[in-house]
Each structure stands twice: as C-alpha cells, then as structure tokens.
Design a protein around this motif. Sequence first.
Motif, PDB file in Angstrom:
ATOM      1  N   VAL A  13      10.842   2.162  10.995  1.00  0.00           N
ATOM      2  CA  VAL A  13      12.137   1.829  10.396  1.00  0.00           C
ATOM      3  C   VAL A  13      11.951   1.438   8.933  1.00  0.00           C
ATOM      4  N   ALA A  17      13.642   3.742   6.065  1.00  0.00           N
ATOM      5  CA  ALA A  17      14.765   3.124   5.338  1.00  0.00           C
ATOM      6  C   ALA A  17      14.821   3.624   3.903  1.00  0.00           C
ATOM      7  N   THR A  26      18.043   6.447   9.974  1.00  0.00           N
ATOM      8  CA  THR A  26      17.698   5.091   9.536  1.00  0.00           C
ATOM      9  C   THR A  26      18.199   4.847   8.118  1.00  0.00           C
ATOM     10  N   HIS A  70      18.344   0.259  17.122  1.00  0.00           N
ATOM     11  CA  HIS A  70      19.407  -0.209  16.230  1.00  0.00           C
ATOM     12  C   HIS A  70      19.246  -1.691  15.903  1.00  0.00           C
ATOM     13  N   VAL A  73      16.901  -1.839  13.056  1.00  0.00           N
ATOM     14  CA  VAL A  73      17.552  -1.473  11.786  1.00  0.00           C
ATOM     15  C   VAL A  73      18.376  -2.656  11.257  1.00  0.00           C
TER      16      VAL A  73
END
Length: 106
Positions: A13, A17, A26, A70, A73
């Motif tokens: 992640v 990102a 992501t 999620h 994230v």
Amino acid sequence: MTDFTLADLERIVEARAAADPSESWTAKLVAAGQPRAAKKLGEEAVETVIAAIENDRAALTGEAADLLYHLMVVLKIGGIRLQDVLGELERRTGQSGIAEKASRKS
Ligand SMILES: N=c1c2ncn([C@@H]3O[C@H](COP(=O)(O)OP(=O)(O)OP(=O)(O)O)[C@@H](O)[C@H]3O)c2ncn1[C@@H]1O[C@H](COP(=O)(O)O)[C@@H](O)[C@H]1O
C-alpha cells in the motif's frame, strides 16, 4: 498456509500510494482523500457483516480481505502505522475485554 502478512500488505500500500491513479486502485483512493477511502472501508465492513451473517465462508474470506486492504489504505492516509495499531493491541493483552468495558462504567 501463507507467509503473507499485514506488514507485507502495508509495504505494498505504501509503495502503490505513490503510483499513477489511473493504474492503481490504491493511488486512486489516496488521491480521492480520506472521506472517500473511509466510505469504501465502511462498505467493505457492511459486506463482511452480511457474509458473516449468511455464514458464507467464501464470501466472508473475500470480504475480510477487501476490508483489511481498505483498512490499510485508510491507515496510510491517516498517517497511522500498522505498528501503532499492533502496539495498541499489545497494550490491551493484559486485560480482558469484559474487564476493560467494566472499567469505563463508573
Ligand atoms: N488487496 C487489494 C485489494 N482488494 C480489493 N481491491 C480493489 O478494491 C476495489 C473495490 O473493490 P470492490 O469489491 O468494492 O469492487 P468494485 O468493482 O469497486 O465494486 P463497487 O463498489 O463498484 O460495487 C476493486 O478495484 C478491487 O480490485 C484491492 N486493490 C489492491 N489490493 C492490493 O494492492 C496491490 C496494489 O494494487 P493497485 O494499487 O491497484 O496497483 C494489489 O496487488 C493487492 O495486493
């Protein structure tokens, strides 16, 4: 069995990102911001609840994976490290959940 851990997912992640949002879910969520990412987390939580109530093992496994991803994230956007969450869980290991709840009722 798998060797894959939440720490591995956190690293993925973290790396994705910074990717191009047109190529990475992501990066797209991070670019959309915390309200959008948190809403998506909520949707995945509801889908997990439904799978659990329906006793659907395959759906529960898949929805739980969506939920954990999620959550990672949302933590990333919130600037919270997995280690911070694990530290909080470790801090709680000395007390049962029932005792902790009772300690808040005075
Ligand atoms: N674990 C996941 C993961 N789980 C779910 N998702 C995505 O989350 C999105 C939303 O899931 P939904 O089930 O809600 O699907 P949806 O089609 O949006 O459904 P609706 O909400 O529209 O009804 C989908 O695009 C899924 O692919 C994930 N996207 C990424 N990862 C991990 O992150 C890595 C990097 O992915 P990218 O950032 O996309 O490169 C991947 O290799 C995985 O390791």
